[in-house]
Scaffold this motif. Structure first.
Motif, PDB file in Angstrom:
ATOM      1  N   LEU A  96       0.823  -1.213   0.000  1.00  0.00           N
ATOM      2  CA  LEU A  96       0.000   0.000   0.000  1.00  0.00           C
ATOM      3  C   LEU A  96       0.854   1.260   0.000  1.00  0.00           C
ATOM      4  O   LEU A  96       0.382   2.329  -0.358  1.00  0.00           O
ATOM      5  N   ASN A  97       2.116   1.141   0.399  1.00  0.00           N
ATOM      6  CA  ASN A  97       3.034   2.276   0.357  1.00  0.00           C
ATOM      7  C   ASN A  97       3.538   2.531  -1.059  1.00  0.00           C
ATOM      8  O   ASN A  97       4.109   3.575  -1.349  1.00  0.00           O
ATOM      9  N   GLY A  98       3.321   1.562  -1.956  1.00  0.00           N
ATOM     10  CA  GLY A  98       3.739   1.740  -3.347  1.00  0.00           C
ATOM     11  C   GLY A  98       4.873   0.840  -3.772  1.00  0.00           C
ATOM     12  O   GLY A  98       5.440   1.027  -4.845  1.00  0.00           O
ATOM     13  N   VAL A  99       5.229  -0.160  -2.938  1.00  0.00           N
ATOM     14  CA  VAL A  99       6.323  -1.071  -3.268  1.00  0.00           C
ATOM     15  C   VAL A  99       5.733  -2.369  -3.817  1.00  0.00           C
ATOM     16  O   VAL A  99       4.825  -2.936  -3.221  1.00  0.00           O
ATOM     17  N   LYS A 100       6.270  -2.836  -4.920  1.00  0.00           N
ATOM     18  CA  LYS A 100       5.803  -4.098  -5.494  1.00  0.00           C
ATOM     19  C   LYS A 100       6.461  -5.261  -4.763  1.00  0.00           C
ATOM     20  O   LYS A 100       7.670  -5.439  -4.822  1.00  0.00           O
ATOM     21  N   VAL A 101       5.659  -6.049  -4.048  1.00  0.00           N
ATOM     22  CA  VAL A 101       6.164  -7.245  -3.359  1.00  0.00           C
ATOM     23  C   VAL A 101       5.710  -8.452  -4.170  1.00  0.00           C
ATOM     24  O   VAL A 101       4.514  -8.704  -4.284  1.00  0.00           O
ATOM     25  N   PRO A 102       6.628  -9.217  -4.759  1.00  0.00           N
ATOM     26  CA  PRO A 102       6.233 -10.299  -5.668  1.00  0.00           C
ATOM     27  C   PRO A 102       5.335 -11.328  -4.983  1.00  0.00           C
ATOM     28  O   PRO A 102       5.641 -11.822  -3.897  1.00  0.00           O
ATOM     29  N   GLY A 103       4.192 -11.623  -5.623  1.00  0.00           N
ATOM     30  CA  GLY A 103       3.307 -12.695  -5.171  1.00  0.00           C
ATOM     31  C   GLY A 103       2.468 -12.384  -3.954  1.00  0.00           C
ATOM     32  O   GLY A 103       1.761 -13.253  -3.452  1.00  0.00           O
ATOM     33  N   VAL A 104       2.499 -11.138  -3.462  1.00  0.00           N
ATOM     34  CA  VAL A 104       1.846 -10.866  -2.179  1.00  0.00           C
ATOM     35  C   VAL A 104       0.320 -10.879  -2.286  1.00  0.00           C
ATOM     36  O   VAL A 104      -0.371 -11.154  -1.303  1.00  0.00           O
ATOM     37  N   VAL A 105      -0.250 -10.606  -3.460  1.00  0.00           N
ATOM     38  CA  VAL A 105      -1.719 -10.585  -3.586  1.00  0.00           C
ATOM     39  C   VAL A 105      -2.198 -11.585  -4.636  1.00  0.00           C
ATOM     40  O   VAL A 105      -3.136 -11.324  -5.368  1.00  0.00           O
ATOM     41  N   ARG A 106      -1.545 -12.747  -4.682  1.00  0.00           N
ATOM     42  CA  ARG A 106      -1.971 -13.772  -5.632  1.00  0.00           C
ATOM     43  C   ARG A 106      -2.960 -14.735  -4.990  1.00  0.00           C
ATOM     44  O   ARG A 106      -3.014 -14.888  -3.765  1.00  0.00           O
ATOM     45  N   LEU A 107      -3.749 -15.420  -5.824  1.00  0.00           N
ATOM     46  CA  LEU A 107      -4.747 -16.379  -5.332  1.00  0.00           C
ATOM     47  C   LEU A 107      -4.077 -17.501  -4.542  1.00  0.00           C
ATOM     48  O   LEU A 107      -4.569 -17.926  -3.492  1.00  0.00           O
ATOM     49  N   ARG A 108      -2.922 -17.969  -5.056  1.00  0.00           N
ATOM     50  CA  ARG A 108      -2.217 -19.054  -4.366  1.00  0.00           C
ATOM     51  C   ARG A 108      -1.821 -18.623  -2.952  1.00  0.00           C
ATOM     52  O   ARG A 108      -1.815 -19.432  -2.024  1.00  0.00           O
ATOM     53  N   THR A 109      -1.506 -17.333  -2.793  1.00  0.00           N
ATOM     54  CA  THR A 109      -1.099 -16.825  -1.474  1.00  0.00           C
ATOM     55  C   THR A 109      -2.239 -16.924  -0.477  1.00  0.00           C
ATOM     56  O   THR A 109      -2.041 -17.367   0.665  1.00  0.00           O
ATOM     57  N   VAL A 110      -3.442 -16.526  -0.875  1.00  0.00           N
ATOM     58  CA  VAL A 110      -4.559 -16.536   0.084  1.00  0.00           C
ATOM     59  C   VAL A 110      -4.974 -17.963   0.424  1.00  0.00           C
ATOM     60  O   VAL A 110      -5.370 -18.261   1.558  1.00  0.00           O
ATOM     61  N   VAL A 111      -4.864 -18.888  -0.537  1.00  0.00           N
ATOM     62  CA  VAL A 111      -5.189 -20.291  -0.249  1.00  0.00           C
ATOM     63  C   VAL A 111      -4.192 -20.858   0.760  1.00  0.00           C
ATOM     64  O   VAL A 111      -4.580 -21.475   1.770  1.00  0.00           O
ATOM     65  N   CYS A 112      -2.882 -20.642   0.501  1.00  0.00           N
ATOM     66  CA  CYS A 112      -1.855 -21.144   1.426  1.00  0.00           C
ATOM     67  C   CYS A 112      -1.954 -20.452   2.784  1.00  0.00           C
ATOM     68  O   CYS A 112      -1.719 -21.074   3.830  1.00  0.00           O
ATOM     69  N   LYS A 113      -2.314 -19.181   2.773  1.00  0.00           N
ATOM     70  CA  LYS A 113      -2.400 -18.410   4.027  1.00  0.00           C
ATOM     71  C   LYS A 113      -3.553 -18.926   4.887  1.00  0.00           C
ATOM     72  O   LYS A 113      -3.382 -19.191   6.079  1.00  0.00           O
ATOM     73  N   ALA A 114      -4.738 -19.044   4.278  1.00  0.00           N
ATOM     74  CA  ALA A 114      -5.924 -19.433   5.042  1.00  0.00           C
ATOM     75  C   ALA A 114      -5.794 -20.865   5.568  1.00  0.00           C
ATOM     76  O   ALA A 114      -6.111 -21.146   6.729  1.00  0.00           O
ATOM     77  N   MET A 115      -5.315 -21.786   4.714  1.00  0.00           N
ATOM     78  CA  MET A 115      -5.179 -23.175   5.157  1.00  0.00           C
ATOM     79  C   MET A 115      -4.003 -23.318   6.124  1.00  0.00           C
ATOM     80  O   MET A 115      -4.070 -24.063   7.099  1.00  0.00           O
ATOM     81  N   GLY A 116      -2.910 -22.577   5.857  1.00  0.00           N
ATOM     82  CA  GLY A 116      -1.742 -22.667   6.723  1.00  0.00           C
ATOM     83  C   GLY A 116      -2.009 -22.155   8.115  1.00  0.00           C
ATOM     84  O   GLY A 116      -1.556 -22.741   9.112  1.00  0.00           O
ATOM     85  N   VAL A 117      -2.766 -21.066   8.234  1.00  0.00           N
ATOM     86  CA  VAL A 117      -2.984 -20.483   9.556  1.00  0.00           C
ATOM     87  C   VAL A 117      -3.893 -21.374  10.396  1.00  0.00           C
ATOM     88  O   VAL A 117      -3.713 -21.487  11.616  1.00  0.00           O
TER      89      VAL A 117
END
Length: 800
Positions: A96-117
């Protein structure tokens, strides 16, 4: 009508983001509850059996089996998507500050995040699921309005809206707020969190949309959780994943008050201690993170999994041994709630009473250590807030120490993990300990222990994360008690000021460790000794308004810049410059430094062109075309009236400087016309937008805005381009696609003004243009980072 339709679609998308974030929270909560209940039911029955038979080691092995399996699954999911590790709040803050973080808002990320947590929380690690909810909401906000995914390439809709970074950033802000709202049942707190901690660029129209999104998330989660848990659909009794319950003195205790003016003094002292504890926590965690970066991350990925399993093994053994050995048997409370209590309050009191553990204790007593350790973290927090029975000061001290050290060790391992709940639980134990000491040793009978537990939780959490407004509102909304507003606010302010004296908040520390060029809210006062000319990058890579394909390809292949100035060589000003014209020679120091660099850049380009797969181009590069002085033209106004004037002359940038050229011939003043993005140039080359030398630039094909942004957000790469399909001698007219009026500053502008303009406008590039419209440098995010400014300030003092 088009604008109204666009606005209506935006409102619909904001609502959909809120609903989807609420459903993600429901999914995580349902399975965490399911796995945790299964684990504790099996282990508790085993402990009760083995108490008589003397086989407690078997119970420990059962608990280890559950926990290690869950943590192993969580670590595997992080191996699939490494950016899913941790809470995700530092990454979203950077995005949100304007820096591109690779893969941070991808679908695979939210699936791994939700199941991992859900696996890491069910696996007994001292982590929370609230932080990852914020990341999950942000991913939903980024992905849902795009109607496409790189993971599901076949699913694509013709959805022409929101094809820009600014819109995407707004939706990510809304998603992050919805994540907070779903986690704590605090829609206003979520909005303020997005404003205070997350978003760097905010507008008034966004506030109402973000609040609407947060409300949608809260009530979606509330609706489904109330229906599933109580069977009363539509009753809305469970607002968030973490609910603090109702703070209320028992009716039998007439002396009790929730808090009094005398208690404020103790709350301020607790805030100071909370700030010190938070600073200690952050310091230890920073050292651990540095150790991991040096010794764990460079090694094979399996080492990260082994570290997670080691933490899980240690945590499980500590929890089991502490519960069996270190606990004390305490008397149960016999107070019963009055008949007019609400359904949710009855459920809360039942939840508190049902989570009491009686390991090795006789009838009518309970094991206080096992009650805190052998329960889900949310139940342990409710015990500390609402359990009328006492906890031993020794038990609370040991519990706080063990939890502090283990949660500090756990935050940063390769599993999805939040920090809110461990910090709240740790702080609640500290607050309850203070209340017990004040009651026992000072004789303050009016104290309500739950209030001190809440203030302790706020003090420790504030000392760790250093949030103020949003955290105050989140805690007030979670308690449903507005009278706690003043003590919570004072405690958080004192904790933040105390902690800031020693170090930064935990999220800022992790951002710095990653080396992300995050821009703060403002610069330091002493930076105003610097000017734009002191921090700009004077060595420019530029393009001409009419540029040959061969030159564009060479520029794009030999640089990694995101944008390029569009310039023309100001040959008329050149003579004035050599005569010492005051306006131009004011900036001579910027120009002299870039003369040799610019000549070297042209030479590097010509070398790059020789690798272009075209024999025609190789011949062109080997030949040297002499430059001819353009003849004196007739009156400029007359040309413009007759529409024969071309503001951007056709130039031949494929010429490289000759060795015989003098210093003045190598250098031409560059008149600035605009900025063009790398993605735009690559799109023009991919779509064959060009014209031949024998034609007019008017014959060049024109692309609409929709066609230019069709590949957003993943534009083609120049290295994937088939160069054999391009004619290197063709010319591209970039003027219809460049930004002809970007923000620009004078070389003499103060750094604070440059910083504020860059930060508030959400810029990525800021050209530095002199008094006669010539570009002398460019400022990017890197030039405004704290470290870069400090280095330039030191140089400034040395030159003085």
């Amino acid at each position: 009508q088009k604008a109204q339709r666009y606005e209506a679609v935006k409102w619909v998308m904001v609502f959909a983001i809120g609903v989807c974030t609420g459903l993600v929270g429901l999914f995580v909560d349902f399975f965490v509850r399911l796995f945790t209940q299964l684990k504790f039911r099996v282990v508790q029955s085993s402990v009760e059996e083995c108490t008589e038979k003397g086989c407690l080691a078997l119970s420990l092995l059962e608990l280890l089996g559950f926990n290690l399996t869950f943590v192993f699954l969580a670590s595997l999911l992080v191996l699939i998507q490494p950016v899913a590790a941790g809470s995700g709040i530092p990454e979203i803050k950077c995005y949100l500050n304007g820096v591109k973080v690779p893969g941070v808002v991808r679908l695979r990320t939210v699936v791994c995040k939700a199941m991992g947590v859900l696996f890491s929380v069910a696996g007994g690690l001292f982590v929370g699921k609230e932080g990852p909810m914020i990341h999950s909401g942000a991913v939903v906000g980024a992905g849902l309005p795009q109607f496409q995914s790189i993971s599901l390439r076949k699913i694509q809709f013709n959805f022409p809206y929101f094809r820009s970074d600014r819109d995407k950033r707004d939706f990510v802000s809304a998603g992050a707020a919805a994540g907070v709202a779903a986690a704590f049942g605090a829609p206003i707190g979520g909005t303020l969190f997005s404003l205070e901690e997350g978003s760097s660029f905010w507008n008034q129209g966004l506030t109402w949309k973000v609040l609407f999104c947060s409300m949608a998330a809260t009530f979606t989660l509330n609706f489904f959780r109330s229906g599933i848990q109580f069977g009363s659909w539509g009753s809305f009794q469970l607002p968030g994943l973490l609910n603090f319950g109702e703070f209320k003195c028992s009716e039998s205790d007439k002396k009790c008050h929730l808090w009094t003016a005398v208690d404020l003094g103790f709350f301020i002292l607790m805030g100071i201690v909370g700030g010190l504890l938070g600073a200690t926590f952050n310091c230890l965690n920073k050292r651990l993170a540095k150790y991991r970066m040096r010794n764990v991350h460079p090694k094979p990925k399996l080492v990260r999994v082994l570290e997670s399993l080691l933490v899980s093994l240690t945590t499980t053994v500590v929890v089991f041994v502490a519960s069996m050995v270190l606990g004390e048997c305490r008397q149960m409370s016999s107070t019963s709630h009055s008949g007019n209590d609400t359904l949710s309050l009855q459920a809360m009191s039942e939840d508190v009473n049902s989570s009491i553990k009686t390991f090795f204790c006789p009838n009518e007593t309970y094991n206080d250590m096992a009650t805190l350790f052998f329960n889900p973290q949310e139940s342990a927090i409710l015990q500390l807030f609402h359990q009328d029975g006492t906890f031993s000061p020794v038990t609370l001290s040991l519990f706080f120490l063990l939890y502090f050290l283990l949660s500090c060790w756990t935050y940063g391992i390769s599993v999805p993990s939040g920090l809110f709940v461990p910090s709240l639980l740790c702080g609640a134990a500290f607050g309850r300990l203070v209340a017990n000491l004040l009651k026992s040793y000072i004789g303050l009978d009016h104290i309500y222990s739950g209030t001190f537990a809440l203030i302790g939780a706020a003090a420790f959490l504030g000392g760790v994360v250093r949030m103020t407004i949003s955290l105050t509102v989140i805690l007030i909304e979670s308690t449903n008690e507005i009278t706690y507003g003043l003590p919570i606010m004072i405690t958080l302010m004192v904790a933040k000021w105390t902690g800031d004296f020693f170090n930064k908040g935990i999220y800022d520390i992790h951002v710095n460790l990653r080396g992300v060029p995050l821009l703060e809210w403002e610069t330091e006062v002493e930076m105003d000794k610097l000017r734009a000319s002191d921090i700009m990058e004077p060595n420019l890579t530029y393009v001409y308004p009419h540029t040959r394909i061969q030159s564009l390809v060479s520029i794009l292949r030999t640089t990694v810049h995101h944008a390029f100035p569009v310039v023309t060589e100001n040959r008329g000003n050149e003579r004035e410059f050599m005569k010492g014209n005051q306006l131009i020679s004011n900036n001579i120091k910027f120009k002299k430094s870039s003369i040799l660099t610019r000549a070297g850049e042209q030479r590097k380009r010509s070398q790059s062109m020789k690798s272009y797969p075209s024999s025609e181009l190789r011949n062109m590069c080997d030949e040297h075309i002499a430059t001819e002085e353009p003849p004196e033209k007739e009156d400029l106004l007359q040309q413009m009236l007759e529409r024969r004037y071309t503001p951007y002359p056709n130039l031949y940038p494929d010429q490289s400087p000759s060795e015989e050229w003098t210093m003045e011939e190598r250098f031409r003043p560059l008149t600035f016309h605009g900025l063009i993005l790398r993605s735009q140039l690559v799109t023009l080359l991919v779509r064959g937008v060009c014209y031949s030398e024998s034609q007019s630039s008017a014959s060049q094909p024109r692309l609409s805005h929709a066609e230019m942004s069709e590949d957003y957000p993943r534009y083609p790469d120049i290295h994937d381009l088939d160069l054999t399909l391009l004619n290197p001698r063709m010319i591209v007219d970039v003027t219809p696609y460049m930004n002809p009026s970007p923000f620009a500053v004078s070389p003499n502008t103060h750094v604070s003004q440059v910083f504020n303009l860059f930060r508030t406008m959400g810029l990525r590039h800021l050209p530095v243009v002199n008094a006669v419209g010539e570009i002398v440098g460019i400022i990017t995010r890197h030039n405004l980072t704290h470290e870069f400014l400090q280095a330039r300030l030191r140089q400034h003092y040395q030159t003085i």
